[in-house]
Design an enzyme around this catalytic site. Structure first.
Site, mmCIF file in Angstrom:
data_model
loop_
_atom_site.group_PDB
_atom_site.id
_atom_site.type_symbol
_atom_site.label_atom_id
_atom_site.label_comp_id
_atom_site.label_asym_id
_atom_site.label_seq_id
_atom_site.Cartn_x
_atom_site.Cartn_y
_atom_site.Cartn_z
ATOM 1 C CG ASP A 246 -2.045 0.847 0.949
ATOM 2 O OD1 ASP A 246 -2.362 1.760 -0.120
ATOM 3 O OD2 ASP A 246 -3.149 0.685 1.636
HETATM 4 C C1 BGC Z 1 -5.078 3.560 0.035
HETATM 5 C C2 BGC Z 1 -5.103 2.387 -1.192
HETATM 6 C C3 BGC Z 1 -4.658 3.301 -2.323
HETATM 7 C C4 BGC Z 1 -3.525 4.046 -2.361
HETATM 8 C C5 BGC Z 1 -3.072 4.860 -3.540
HETATM 9 C C6 BGC Z 1 -3.834 4.208 0.116
HETATM 10 O O1 BGC Z 1 -3.784 5.286 0.949
HETATM 11 O O2 BGC Z 1 -4.896 2.649 1.295
HETATM 12 O O3 BGC Z 1 -6.322 1.857 -1.106
HETATM 13 O O4 BGC Z 1 -4.793 2.220 -3.428
HETATM 14 O O5 BGC Z 1 -3.517 4.838 -1.172
HETATM 15 O O6 BGC Z 1 -3.826 5.963 -3.583
#
Ligand code: BGC
Length: 875
Positions: A246
Site C-alpha cells: 500500500d
Molecule cells: C490506500 C489504497 C490506495 C493507495 C493509493 C492508500 O492510502 O489505502 O487503497 O490504493 O492509497 O492511492
C-alpha cells in the site's frame, strides 16, 4: 435489455511458460543495483521500465469507484460508479463482472494498466471509514463479487490489484495497529475472500495492507508478516502475481523483502533502493528473492501487454501490442452505471405499496432534504474520482417527470456538523507569502478561497503565511471555524486562536489529516455590521514524500440566517401541499471517508426532525437514504416507504427516478445488517488498545453477530423487498454434475476452495410485475455446537421471473462452507453430522429447509473429498 455489454472471450490469463523461461537469463544480465531499482515505483503511480528486459513502465491508478487516472492530464475526469457497497447490494456476479469490464475500458482510456481494486476487506464494524468501499460484511458475498470484478477487468487485459491483504478493516491508527485474530477466524473470515478470488479469478496483483497482524504465532506489520504474506499467500496458495505495498506502507528493508513484498509504492524514494542492495550484499536478503520479484513484475507487465522484446538502452523501444481503443465515454457507460445503481437500490419498506409512483397521476412532488440538494455521490479518500458528469436528484426527477408535474426542492436544514467554507466574496486582500528557511519571501500567491491547499510547494519553501481580512457583513452571531494540518498558528486581529504542533509527514496524508483536520470554532457577535477581522495563518510546509510538499488551511463561516427550524417548517409546508414528498437524508464528506472511522452511526438530529415532520405532514412520503454505511433510522418503522440509495456516483438522479417512477425495480438486497439501536452493534468501534485491535467477535462478523446475540436488527442482512412478492416452492439437491433446469437467469456464487453440493430452488413470482429475486442459502450450525455461528451464508443466486411465473435456480455451495480450519494440523477439517440448510429471502426470512447428512471421510488429508449425502426435507 441490459445496458452493459455482453461478455467477450477471455485472453490467455498468463504468459506461456516458454516465455518465462527466457526471463531468468535476461534478469541475469542486470547488476544488483539495476535489479533493485525496478522494485520501487518510478513515481506516485508508475513502475520503472527496463529496456534490457523488454519491460515498459506499468501504470497504476486508484479504483474502486471508477478509475481516477494518474493526474497527468490537467482537469481529467472520468466515470464515477456507485460506491462498491452498492455493487455488493446487487448480489449479482454477472453484473459485477460487466462492471469490471466498464472499469477496464476506462483504464484503457486513461492508459492505466493496473486498477487498484477491488477492495475485499470486510465491513467488520459499521463505523469503519472505508465501509462504503467494501462490498459486504460477509466473506462469501465479498469473495463472489470480488472475483467477478477481477474477471471483468482482467478479461479485458487490465490488471486488478486485490486489496488490502489482509484484515485492514478499519481506519483508526491504520498504519500502526495490529489486528489480533485467532487463526480459525483469520482463515474462515478475513482470508476467505482473498483465497476464493485468487482461486477463481487469479488477480495479477495484490496490495499488502498498512496494518499489522497478530495471528497468535507471529505479530508483525502485514508487509513483514512472513507466515501470512509469504507462507499463506505465496507458498500455500501458490500465488504467482506481484505483491505491491500500500502507498507509503513499507517502513523496513530486509524484513519486508524477505516476507514476500515484491514492489514498493510509490517511488522513486523509499526504504528499498540502496538499502536493499546493501542488505543483499550483507546476505540478509537472497539475490534469488530479488530475481523472483522481478520475475513477478515481468509477469504483471506481460499480462497487461507491457512486455516486449528487449531493446538497447537509449534506443527505440519496440511497439506495444496493439489493443483496440475503447470508445469514448458516452451514454452506454452512463446507462451501465445507472443499471448497477438501480439494481443495487434497496427497498427496505413500502407499507402501503406506495411504490412505484405513477408519474402520469401526480400533480406535484416535493423533493426535500439536505442530501436532496447536495447529494453525497462518492466517499472520500483515495477512491475519489472527478466525475465526467453528475446527475443530482432534482435533475434526475425533473427529467423523468411529465412537463405538467410540479417539482419543488427544499433543503429542510443542513446535515453538516461543520460550517461551510467561507464565501470568497467575504475575503479581501488574501495572499500567501512563500518563505524560505530563513524567513526570506521567495514567492507570493493571491487566491480567494476558504479551502486553501497547495500540494506542490516548491523545494526551498519551508513556510507559507496567509494573510487577509474576513468581512462579517450582517449583525448577529457568526460562527468561524479554522482547520489546518501540521505545525501552524491561526490569528484573528493579531491574537492567536488556534495552533498545531504535529510534525508528522506522510502520515498526515495517510490519516487524512490534510482534508479532515481538527477544527477550532469561535462565535463572533456582530452588533454594528460590517465587522472586518484581520486573519493571519502561519503554516509550516509538510513534507509527505512522494505525495508532495503541502500546506492546508480551512476557513469556514456560518453567517446568521434562517434557522434549521425555519427551513424545516418551510419544507413541511411544501410536503403538505404536494402529492408526494421525497425526503433524502444521509451522510457527506464530513462523515464517510478513508482515513478515519466514524465516532457513531448518527445522522444529525435535524435530519431526524425533518423526516418525522414531513412524514406527519404527508402520508405519501418516501424517505431515501443517501449513505454508504449504516446510519441509525429511529423512525424507520414510521415512514411509509424507505429506500437505501447508497453513495450513488454520477447517475444518482436518473437511478432514483427510475426506481421511484417504475422504470426499474429497486432489486438490491442489503449486503450488511442495519442495526436498530447503537447498543445492538456487535462491533461498535475499532479503536486499538495499546496498538492492538482485538477481533474479539471471532467468527461472528456482521449478521452472524446479531444471530448469536439474538438481537433484532432494523433490517437484516440480505433484506430487500423489490417490487413484487415471492413464494418459495421447493428446494432439492442436485447431482454434483447436474445442470440446473433453470428457467430463469441465474448467477451463482461459484467456487471457493472447490465446489461443494448444488441445490435447486423453485420459486414463484406471486406479484404484479416481473421481478428479480436473490435466493439465499444459509447453513446452520448443529444443535449444541457452542461457539459456532448460528448460520452462515452458503450460496446465492439471482432469478429474474415474470409476474406469475415459476423458475428454478441452481446454487452451488462452496466446499469451504462445510469445512473449518484446524490450526493444529494446518488443514481444513470437514464438518460432520446432520446440518440444516435454510433457504429464503434474507438471513431472517427463511422459507425452506433442507436437512443434510454430512457423511464424511474424516481423514484430514489436504486433498479433502467432501462426500455429501443430502436428504431432502422441506420445512
Ligand atoms: C490506500 C489504497 C490506495 C493507495 C493509493 C492508500 O492510502 O489505502 O487503497 O490504493 O492509497 O492511492
Amino acid at each position: 435489455m441490459s445496458a452493459l455489454s455482453p461478455a467477450r472471450p477471455a485472453p490467455p490469463a498468463r504468459p506461456e511458460a516458454a516465455d518465462e523461461s527466457r526471463w531468468g537469463a535476461l534478469i541475469d544480465t542486470l547488476d544488483l543495483t539495476a535489479k533493485v531499482r525496478l522494485l520501487t515505483g518510478a513515481s506516485l503511480w508508475a513502475l520503472h521500465g527496463e529496456p534490457r528486459l523488454g519491460l515498459h513502465p506499468v501504470v497504476t491508478s486508484d479504483g474502486p469507484q471508477g478509475v481516477r487516472g494518474t493526474g497527468e492530464v490537467p482537469g481529467e475526469t472520468g466515470l464515477l460508479a456507485p460506491a462498491p457497497s452498492a455493487t455488493g447490494a446487487t448480489w449479482d456476479t454477472e453484473l459485477a463482472e460487466r462492471l469490471g469490464r466498464v472499469f477496464a475500458a476506462e483504464a484503457r482510456r486513461k492508459e492505466v494498466d493496473v486498477v487498484l481494486a477491488p477492495l475485499v476487506n470486510l465491513q467488520r464494524t459499521p463505523v469503519a471509514g472505508r465501509h462504503f468501499e467494501c462490498l459486504s460484511e460477509d466473506p462469501l458475498l465479498s469473495g463472489a463479487l470480488g472475483a467477478a470484478l477481477v474477471r471483468g477487468l482482467q478479461d479485458e487485459g487490465v490488471a486488478a490489484c486485490l486489496k488490502h491483504f489482509v484484515a485492514n478493516d478499519s481506519e483508526t491508527d491504520r498504519t500502526r495497529y495490529r489486528a489480533r485474530i485467532d487463526p480459525r477466524t483469520l482463515r474462515e473470515v478475513y482470508l476467505a475472500p482473498f483465497e476464493r478470488i485468487l482461486a477463481e479469478a487469479g488477480p495479477w496483483s495484490v496490495m499488502g495492507a498498512y496494518s499489522g497482524l497478530d495471528d497468535g504465532t507471529e505479530s508483525a506489520p502485514l508487509l513483514e508478516h512472513r507466515r501470512v504474506l509469504r507462507g499463506v499467500l505465496k507458498d500455500e496458495w501458490g500465488y504467482d502475481g506481484a505483491v505491491i505495498s500500500d502507498w507509503a506502507a513499507t517502513r523496513t528493508t530486509a524484513a519486508t523483502a524477505v516476507a514476500g513484498l515484491d514492489l514498493v509504492m510509490p517511488g522513486p524514494d523509499g526504504p528499498w533502493g540502496d538499502a536493499l542492495v546493501e542488505a543483499v550484499r550483507r546476505g540478509e536478503v537472497d539475490e534469488a528473492a530479488v530475481d523472483d520479484k522481478i520475475l513477478r513484475l515481468m509477469r504483471l507487465a506481460a499480462r497487461v501487454g507491457k512486455l516486449t522484446e528487449p531493446w538497447t538502452p537509449g534506443g527505440q523501444p519496440p511497439p506495444l501490442p496493439a489493443a483496440p481503443a475503447p470508445a469514448p465515454v458516452g451514454e452506454a457507460d452512463f446507462a451501465a452505471l445507472r443499471e448497477v445503481l438501480t439494481r443495487g437500490t434497496v427497498l427496505l419498506r413500502d407499507e402501503q405499496a406506495l411504490l412505484p409512483l405513477d408519474p402520469g397521476r401526480l400533480g406535484s412532488v416535493a423533493l426535500i432534504g439536505p442530501n436532496a440538494v447536495e447529494p453525497y455521490l462518492q466517499g472520500g479518500g483515495s477512491a475519489h474520482v472527478p466525475a465526467v458528469r453528475t446527475v443530482g436528484y432534482a435533475e434526475g426527477l425533473r427529467a423523468a417527470l411529465p412537463d405538467g408535474v410540479g417539482l419543488t426542492v427544499h433543503r429542510g436544514g443542513s446535515s453538516r456538523r461543520h460550517a461551510p467554507f467561507v464565501d470568497p466574496a467575504l475575503l479581501t486582500g488574501m495572499r500567501a507569502a512563500y518563505l524560505s528557511g530563513d524567513g526570506t519571501p521567495v514567492g507570493e500567491e493571491v487566491r480567494r478561497t476558504g479551502d486553501w491547499g497547495v500540494f506542490d510547494v516548491p523545494d526551498g519553501v519551508t513556510d507559507v503565511v496567509l494573510t487577509g481580512r474576513i468581512t462579517l457583513a450582517e449583525p448577529g452571531e457568526h460562527l468561524l471555524e479554522f482547520g489546518c494540518a501540521g505545525r501552524f498558528t491561526v490569528a484573528l486581529d493579531g491574537t492567536p486562536v488556534h495552533t498545531g504542533e504535529d510534525d508528522r509527514g506522510v502520515e498526515l496524508i495517510l490519516e487524512s489529516g490534510h482534508h479532515h483536520p481538527g477544527t477550532h470554532r469561535r462565535t463572533v457577535r456582530v452588533d454594528a455590521a460590517p465587522v472586518r477581522l484581520d486573519l493571519r495563518i502561519d503554516l509550516r510546509v509538510v513534507d509527505a514524500d512522494s505525495y508532495g510538499r503541502f500546506v492546508t488551511a480551512h476557513v469556514r463561516h456560518l453567517p446568521p440566517g434562517p434557522g434549521v427550524e425555519d427551513e424545516i417548517a418551510e419544507a413541511v409546508g411544501a410536503a403538505r401541499a404536494a402529492d408526494v414528498a421525497v425526503v433524502v437524508v444521509g451522510t457527506n464528506e464530513e462523515v464517510e471517508s478513508e482515513g478515519w472511522d466514524r465516532p457513531d452511526l448518527e445522522l444529525t438530529p435535524q435530519q431526524h426532525r425533518l423526516v418525522r415532520a414531513v412524514a406527519a405532514a404527508n402520508p405519501r412520503t418516501v424517505v431515501v437514504v443517501n449513505a454508504g454505511a449504516p446510519v441509525l433510522l429511529p423512525w424507520a418503522g414510521e415512514v411509509p416507504a424507505l429506500l437505501w440509495a447508497w453513495l450513488p456516483g454520477q447517475e444518482a438522479g436518473h437511478a432514483l427516478a427510475d426506481v421511484l417512477f417504475g422504470r426499474a425495480e429497486p432489486s438490491g438486497r442489503l449486503p450488511w445488517t442495519l442495526p436498530a439501536r447503537a447498543e445492538d452493534v456487535p462491533v461498535p468501534d475499532a479503536v486499538p488498545v495499546d496498538g492492538v485491535l482485538d477481533y474479539h467477535e471471532g467468527l461472528h462478523i456482521g449478521h452472524r453477530g446479531y444471530d448469536r446475540a439474538g438481537t433484532e436488527p432494523a433490517f437484516p442482512f440480505g433484506h430487500g423487498l423489490g417490487w413484487t412478492t415471492w413464494s418459495y416452492d421447493r428446494a432439492e439437491t442436485l447431482a454434483p454434475s447436474a445442470t440446473a433446469t433453470a428457467t430463469a437467469t441465474a448467477t451463482g456464487a461459484g467456487a471457493a476452495g472447490g465446489d461443494g453440493p448444488r441445490i435447486a430452488v423453485t420459486l414463484t413470482n406471486t406479484g404484479p410485475r416481473t421481478g428479480r429475486e436473490v435466493v439465499q442459502a444459509y447453513l446452520e450450525a448443529p444443535d449444541g455446537a457452542p461457539g459456532e455461528p448460528v448460520r452462515v451464508l452458503a450460496g446465492f443466486a439471482v432469478a429474474e421471473v415474470p409476474a406469475g411465473g415459476t423458475a428454478t435456480v441452481a446454487l452451488t455451495l462452496p466446499r469451504r462452507v462445510f469445512q473449518s480450519w484446524d490450526e493444529e494440523r494446518r488443514s481444513w477439517r470437514p464438518a460432520a453430522g446432520r446440518r440444516r440448510l435454510r433457504v429464503g429471502r434474507s438471513s431472517r426470512d427463511l422459507r425452506l429447509t433442507l436437512d443434510l447428512d454430512l457423511d464424511l471421510d474424516l481423514d484430514l488429508d489436504l486433498d479433502l473429498d467432501l462426500d455429501l449425502d443430502l436428504d431432502l426435507d422441506l420445512g
